[in-house]
Design a protein around this motif. Structure first.
Motif, PDB file in Angstrom:
ATOM      1  N   PRO A  51      35.777  63.930  48.931  1.00 30.18           N
ATOM      2  CA  PRO A  51      36.665  63.053  49.687  1.00 30.18           C
ATOM      3  C   PRO A  51      38.011  63.740  49.891  1.00 30.18           C
ATOM      4  O   PRO A  51      38.475  64.441  48.992  1.00 30.18           O
ATOM      5  CB  PRO A  51      36.817  61.829  48.770  1.00 30.18           C
ATOM      6  N   GLY A  92      39.644  53.944  54.419  1.00 24.04           N
ATOM      7  CA  GLY A  92      38.335  54.509  54.774  1.00 24.04           C
ATOM      8  C   GLY A  92      38.207  55.991  54.495  1.00 24.04           C
ATOM      9  O   GLY A  92      37.276  56.638  54.962  1.00 24.04           O
ATOM     10  N   GLY A  94      37.822  57.401  51.543  1.00 23.09           N
ATOM     11  CA  GLY A  94      36.971  57.704  50.391  1.00 23.09           C
ATOM     12  C   GLY A  94      37.704  57.685  49.060  1.00 23.09           C
ATOM     13  O   GLY A  94      37.387  58.466  48.159  1.00 23.09           O
ATOM     14  N   LYS A  95      38.631  56.782  48.924  1.00 27.37           N
ATOM     15  CA  LYS A  95      39.390  56.724  47.665  1.00 27.37           C
ATOM     16  C   LYS A  95      38.521  56.268  46.488  1.00 27.37           C
ATOM     17  O   LYS A  95      38.743  56.666  45.363  1.00 27.37           O
ATOM     18  CB  LYS A  95      40.610  55.792  47.824  1.00 27.37           C
ATOM     19  N   THR A  96      37.513  55.445  46.804  1.00 28.83           N
ATOM     20  CA  THR A  96      36.664  54.943  45.720  1.00 28.83           C
ATOM     21  C   THR A  96      36.024  56.098  44.958  1.00 28.83           C
ATOM     22  O   THR A  96      36.060  56.146  43.726  1.00 28.83           O
ATOM     23  CB  THR A  96      35.552  54.031  46.282  1.00 28.83           C
ATOM     24  N   LEU A  97      35.445  57.028  45.721  1.00 28.71           N
ATOM     25  CA  LEU A  97      34.809  58.152  45.032  1.00 28.71           C
ATOM     26  C   LEU A  97      35.861  59.111  44.481  1.00 28.71           C
ATOM     27  O   LEU A  97      35.590  59.865  43.549  1.00 28.71           O
ATOM     28  CB  LEU A  97      33.848  58.881  45.968  1.00 28.71           C
TER      29      LEU A  97
END
Ligand code: ATP
Length: 755
Positions: A51, A92, A94-97
């Motif tokens: 990410p 959107g 990709g901070k979650t990963l």
């Protein structure tokens, strides 16, 4: 299901809808992770792009290092340096990963060390061995790609253990007994409710924005009853290693889903702990000792207060992630987070070993003071640095930290196209219907209140747009059902309050419509960020009525917009038909609403009389009146049925007249033809990037608009009028009038442009 198949790539992850079905969520438990782990065979096929923010984290280093160290080495340092990370990146991206992968990686390393009987938990930031060189490859575009198989539990990857410190005494997890006493918060800890100074006024956004946030206070060395060492040593449980806190339940479910996709072939287990679902079931899941708990502050605090054994390990967790942090620490929200943080920070030695991630797309966004405040000495302009310092203090972030800010000046995502529609309040329904019909596609409409969502839900149901509502007053199961329906239909319409503004990652939302100007710029950014995710394009349209103009200008100021949003072009030929339909639907809705209300009132009287065991007074009972009432009800019913039939007929006719011609390219393409089949649309959503005519249209029109705006000269007469020594309120009044005039001129100009 929320479970992802083995070997799933990030790309497929991005396009796979998350299963929000209540059944799935109810069953979210450790079995899911286990099943995935067991069933995966071809995980080595997985290819996960790093990410962007994670890559940036890697690129962040001391300036000297930047020159000396190779990119790869720097990246490895940051990934495994176990620094606390404060990250801001566009929606959107990709901070979650970006926090999920380091947490999973860290847990696997910790487990490996523990298996070797060596558990310091600390890695040196200079240590270069955490990620095996073999697991980092360079893709075609020269981007370093971390092979997810590097994260799998396998001896080779877990061997590095360059400890800096000796491990403090570890807890004994052997005994079978647990803690039974419910926990009571000690008196010496000041609760948020008792602090009148920091009580927030929901409506006072400006003050709140200027001062930042401040609900969280870290109190050192607080002793918690349930954290009594003797009690903790009785834990028979597996370790709780990581906690991820989110502001909404749906987001917690989604993060769990994203993590499960990466946890293939590991023995790491997760649990979701959120309100609105069975807490007994969640307790059962926690009893199995998940490594990672993902939850919302309220339910987490509730279970902790009840002395939940697994959660009692919170002060000893190694990883803490707070998603949407700026929202979480806002004044007046999430008092439980304050308390949770006090518990989490209550062990100094464990705190030093913990790695904390705080992420949000608007973490570093600041609100400029209104011009009139600039001259006041006591008022200090908030800066990103002060904001971050506040966060550090509030959350208890270590000195060993990295701040990564990869947001754009405008705050919104790069692939987002933005536009506005100036209109009267009553006209908003027309424009919404127009957009839905002209540009079918998955559309998310945001309202500022639950009442507005309800009203639109009724109206657009009558207009056969099959809306799904989503707001905080709905039952959790209904909320998830709405999301599930929305995610599974490419032309679906979701009407939501800001409960859906942050974090939700529903694939291929093509349009976001702000039915009202949001209260803060942050909300605007997050709402708009539900579209244009993970490199896809998207469109955001902001509806503005005359009462919202100053809010809109404030929004532009905060988002550093020197020019206004371009107007969204509409076709006045169609608008005539649109008005007819919407007006008819409104009348029908009004009639239905009145009838419903009457029925409810009557039912209520009957119910009350029955409950109080009262008979209706025979003498007061008027037979004629009763008969008349019944006749009126029957008449109403007939009228409603007739109107419904008429509405259906009206809606059957195509909106575009056969002789319709427009100078806008709205007759073909993915988002344009209202009669395109759902299947076509589904097939084409992947190619939205190039085909999105609605976006192309706005882009083209915005150029013309810029020219148009230049011709409308607005001279602020303040300098002239200031001779008269105007008072503050007079100046503001004048400014409002000017804005109104400007608004009317612009609208006129827009209309002229459409002819
Ligand atoms: N490395 C990657 N390569 C491709 N797609 C990715 C990658 N990382 C994440 N994604 C996908 O991108 C989408 C957005 O990711 P995510 O929800 O983490 O964004 P976010 O930055 O947290 O957004 P928001 O600020 O709105 O919460 C998801 O569908 C995710 O699966």
């Amino acid at each position: 299901m929320g479970k992802k198949k083995a070997g799933q790539s990030a790309e497929s992850l991005a396009s796979t809808p998350i299963d929000f079905t209540p059944d799935n969520v109810e069953n979210l438990d450790l079995d899911a992770a286990e099943e995935i782990g067991e069933s995966s065979e071809n995980h080595t096929d997985s290819k996960l792009e790093t990410p962007p923010i994670l890559e940036e984290v890697g690129n962040q280093s001391k300036e000297d290092d930047v020159k000396k160290t190779s990119r790869r080495k720097r990246k490895k340092k940051a990934i495994k340096g176990r620094m606390d990370i404060i990250g801001a990146a566009e929606t959107g991206s990709g901070k979650t990963l970006a926090f999920g992968i380091p947490i999973i990686h860290g847990i696997l390393l910790d487990k490996g060390r523990e298996a070797d009987g060596n558990d310091s938990g600390l890695e040196s930031s200079d240590d270069e061995e955490g990620i095996d060189e073999d697991n980092v490859s360079i893709d075609e575009e020269g981007v370093e790609v971390l092979d997810p198989s590097a994260l799998y539990l396998n001896g080779e990857n877990l061997e590095d253990s360059d400890e800096e410190e000796d491990e403090p005494k570890e807890l004994d997890f052997e005994t079978e007994e647990g803690i039974q006493e419910p926990f009571e918060f000690p008196d010496e800890v000041e609760s948020f409710e008792n602090d009148s100074e920091i009580e927030a006024d929901e409506g006072d956004d400006e003050e709140m924005e200027n001062q930042g946030f401040g609900c969280v206070r870290v109190i050192k060395d607080v002793k918690f009853d349930f954290l009594n060492e003797d009690k903790i040593q009785k834990y028979p449980r597996r370790k709780l290693r990581a906690l991820i806190i989110t502001p909404t339940r749906e987001l917690a479910v989604q993060i769990n889903s994203h993590l499960l996709a990466v946890l293939v072939n590991t023995d790491i287990k997760t649990a979701v702990v959120v309100g609105g679902m069975s807490s007994q079931k969640q307790e059962r899941v926690l009893a199995r000792g998940p490594d990672i708990v993902i939850g919302t502050p309220g339910r987490l605090w509730e279970l902790l207060q009840q002395g939940n054994h697994h959660l009692c390990q919170l002060p000893y967790i190694r990883y803490l992630a707070i998603d949407e942090t700026d929202r979480m620490v806002e004044r007046g929200h999430f008092q439980e987070l304050t308390k949770l943080l006090e518990v989490i920070n209550s062990e100094e030695s464990a705190k030093e070993k913990r790695q904390t991630f705080v992420f949000s797309a608007t973490l570093t966004m600041i609100h400029k003071l209104p011009k009139r405040m600039n001259f006041k000495k006591k008022v200090v302009q908030m800066t990103s640095e002060i904001k971050i310092e506040n966060l550090v203090r509030m959350i208890g972030i270590k000195k060993n930290r990295k701040v990564v800010d990869v947001t754009r000046t405008f705050g919104t995502a790069e692939s987002l196209t933005e536009a506005k529609i100036f209109c009267d309040k009553e006209e908003k329904d027309y424009y919404l219907y127009y957009l839905l019909k002209q540009y079918p596609g998955r559309t998310l409409v945001f309202c500022n209140s639950i009442d507005c969502v309800r009203r639109l839900n009724n109206l657009f149901s009558i207009l056969q747009c099959q809306p799904q509502p989503l707001h905080a007053s709905m039952q959790q199961k209904q909320r998830l059902k709405s999301l599930e329906r929305f995610s599974s239909n490419p032309r679906a319409l979701l009407l939501a309050t800001d409960v859906a503004a942050r974090g939700l990652d529903i694939p291929n939302i093509q349009h976001v419509i702000h039915y009202q100007v949001p209260r803060t710029a942050e909300t605007y950014v997050h709402r708009s960020g539900r579209t244009a995710r993970a490199t896809q394009e998207g469109l955001s349209v902001l509806f503005i009525d005359s009462s919202e103009i100053s809010k809109y200008h404030q929004l532009c100021r905060t988002l550093n917009r020197e020019t206004e949003l371009p107007p969204f072009p509409t076709d006045i030929h169609i608008m005539k038909q649109v008005r007819e339909r919407v007006n008819f639907a409104r009348n029908l809705e009004k009639k239905e609403h009145t009838t419903r209300k009457q029925n409810v009132e009557e039912d209520w009287w009957k119910k009350m009389a029955k409950e109080s065991m009262l008979d209706l007074d025979e003498e007061e009972y008027d037979e004629d009146f009763d008969r008349e009432k019944k006749m009126k009800a029957a008449r109403n019913k007939r009228e409603i049925n007739a109107m419904r039939a008429q509405m259906t007929q009206m809606l059957k006719k195509p909106l575009l007249s056969s002789n319709f011609s427009s100078r806008y390219p709205t007759q073909s393409g993915t988002l344009v033809n209202p009669f395109q089949s759902a299947q076509d649309l589904e097939n084409s959503v992947g190619s939205v990037r190039t085909n999105n005519k609605a976006i192309n249209l706005v882009k083209k029109e915005s150029k013309d608009f810029s020219k148009l705006v230049k011709t409308v000269k607005i001279k602020p007469p303040l300098s002239r009028t200031s001779k008269k020594k105007m008072k503050g309120f007079e100046k503001r009044k004048l400014r409002r009038e000017q804005e109104k005039k400007r608004f009317l001129k612009e609208r006129e100009a827009e209309r002229r442009g459409e002819m």
